[in-house]
Design an enzyme around this catalytic site. Structure first.
Site, mmCIF file in Angstrom:
data_model
loop_
_atom_site.group_PDB
_atom_site.id
_atom_site.type_symbol
_atom_site.label_atom_id
_atom_site.label_comp_id
_atom_site.label_asym_id
_atom_site.label_seq_id
_atom_site.Cartn_x
_atom_site.Cartn_y
_atom_site.Cartn_z
ATOM 1 N N ILE A 207 49.220 42.371 38.991
ATOM 2 C CA ILE A 207 49.214 43.263 40.161
ATOM 3 C C ILE A 207 48.118 44.306 39.952
ATOM 4 C CG2 ILE A 207 50.556 45.056 41.404
ATOM 5 C CD1 ILE A 207 51.737 42.275 41.892
ATOM 6 N N HIS A 208 47.160 44.390 40.874
ATOM 7 C CA HIS A 208 46.111 45.406 40.707
ATOM 8 C C HIS A 208 45.577 45.980 42.018
ATOM 9 C CE1 HIS A 208 43.524 42.002 41.686
ATOM 10 N NE2 HIS A 208 42.593 42.876 41.985
ATOM 11 N N ARG A 209 45.967 45.404 43.147
ATOM 12 C CA ARG A 209 45.392 45.862 44.424
ATOM 13 C C ARG A 209 45.877 47.271 44.760
ATOM 14 N NH1 ARG A 209 42.683 41.608 47.436
ATOM 15 N NH2 ARG A 209 41.782 40.556 45.665
#
Ligand code: UD1
Length: 362
Positions: A207-209
């Protein structure tokens, strides 16, 4: 005389894409000389160097060292430095990939400097203008002269915006690299043994957005779902996510790791029971690995995958994610993976053939 093509890269997924292009140029008998400009958008060794080393990408001719920063600052610095370098290099064409700020900066400079620009992964649309990637890809598509699309849907999206000339469906360039390295990963990566992971024993999460990380409610909702999921979760963590979590206590079910090299990521993907991600690249790799995938977000980037049922979109809400895991588990025996949605893994060859013919010196 050779065609001088400058490829501009900066972020992790672009290295995976650039590897396919460099391989084809190196192995073929082309009239193209490629120079790579690295903007320095990603700079940690495990976000950048390990990809150049592991995928055999030629060293960049220059690293602009732009680093992190607010969008205007980062994109502006990139534009200034790319422009300066291109004035000296005088390339015949530029090649840009995907939808990052490096893509935006390079394609804008090319347009203003009257250097023809080719955009790889053109035509992807979510129609969510709050996502920086959507702005980047729309602008890059509209200022580029050659548009290389991954799928029919991307071609259609461009057509709706009036872009029909010099549009090629060449398949997805990440499949080229996936095909080349998946069997090497099986024999060379020992990450599953090192972590004591048996096949289908765990879920993989990335998860990085910004919409999932910068809004802490969303991030904690996602983490809560991973903490109470019915299998342990391996989570190689992007520095953005790690910085936001800082010293937050994470439940025992989640095993957090540093970002991993490409071969290890392929191994973790192909042995996972299910993948939970907001990465555009990882959702396609999940499909190529025949592993069901939950995309955490509000709109799909690779809508084909949802359409065929290989991935399920889930809001960053704990119960939504848990329900999606349950649904994908119950339905997984019905999934029949259809090959070819994103071509056959020869995208780089089509791109280089096209550029080679288009810019051949008279
Ligand atoms: C960028 C792309 C995104 C892509 C992603 C792949 C944009 C707008 N977004 O997001 O489309 O999916 O790359 O990973 O271009 N950081 C480090 N070390 C690094 C790089 C980043 O610590 O080597 C940290 C910094 O705190 C930085 C943050 O990560 O502020 C975000 O980095 P940035 O390059 O702005 O965007 P990404 O989230 O990586």
């Amino acid at each position: 005389m050779n065609i001088h093509m400058v490829s501009v890269v900066g972020a992790r997924p672009q290295f995976v894409k650039a590897a396919a292009i460099s391989n084809v140029i190196r192995d073929g008998n082309y009239n193209i000389q490629e120079s790579i400009i690295h903007t320095g958008q990603h700079y940690d060794a495990n976000m950048s160097d390990i990809f150049f080393d592991g995928l055999g990408i030629p060293s960049p001719i220059v690293n602009l060292g732009v680093g992190s920063g607010a969008h205007g600052l980062q994109t502006g610095k990139m534009m200034e430095l790319i422009e300066k370098n291109l004035q000296d290099m005088k390339p015949d064409c530029l090649l840009v990939y995907g939808d990052t700020n490096s893509t935006l900066a390079a394609s804008l400079v090319a347009a203003k400097s009257h250097i023809p620009c080719a955009h790889v992964e053109a035509g992807v649309r979510t129609y969510d203008r709050k996502a920086p990637e959507e702005i980047n890809r729309v602008v890059a598509d509209h200022v580029s002269q050659i548009l290389f699309c991954s799928s029919n849907l991307s071609v259609e999206n461009l057509r709706k915006e009036g872009i029909v000339d010099n549009v090629y469906n060449c398949g997805d360039i990440m499949l080229d690299t996936f095909n080349k390295y998946i069997s090497i990963s099986k024999s060379k990566s020992s990450i599953c043994e090192v972590l004591g992971l048996a096949k289908w024993d765990y879920y993989l999460a990335t998860i990085h957005r910004p919409r999932n990380t910068d809004n802490k409610d969303n991030l904690f909702n996602i983490l809560k779902a991973l903490e109470i999921a019915d299998k342990k979760v391996i989570f190689p963590m992007h520095p953005r996510t790690r910085a936001i979590l800082a010293d937050t206590l994470i439940g025992e079910n989640i095993i957090i790791m540093e970002p991993v090299p490409y071969l290890d990521l392929l191994a973790l993907e192909s042995n996972a029971d299910l993948i939970i991600t907001d990465s555009g690249g990882i959702q396609k790799e999940a499909y190529w690995s025949h592993v069901p995938c939950i995309i955490v977000g509000l709109v799909p980037e690779w809508a084909e995958l949802e359409q065929y049922g290989y991935s399920t979109l889930s809001k960053p809400i704990t119960q939504d994610i848990l329900k999606s895991i349950d649904r994908l588990q119950k339905n997984r025996h019905m999934l029949r993976y259809k090959d070819g949605i994103y071509g056959v893994g020869e995208s780089a060859k089509v791109i280089i053939d096209t550029i080679s013919k288009r810019f051949a010196h008279a």
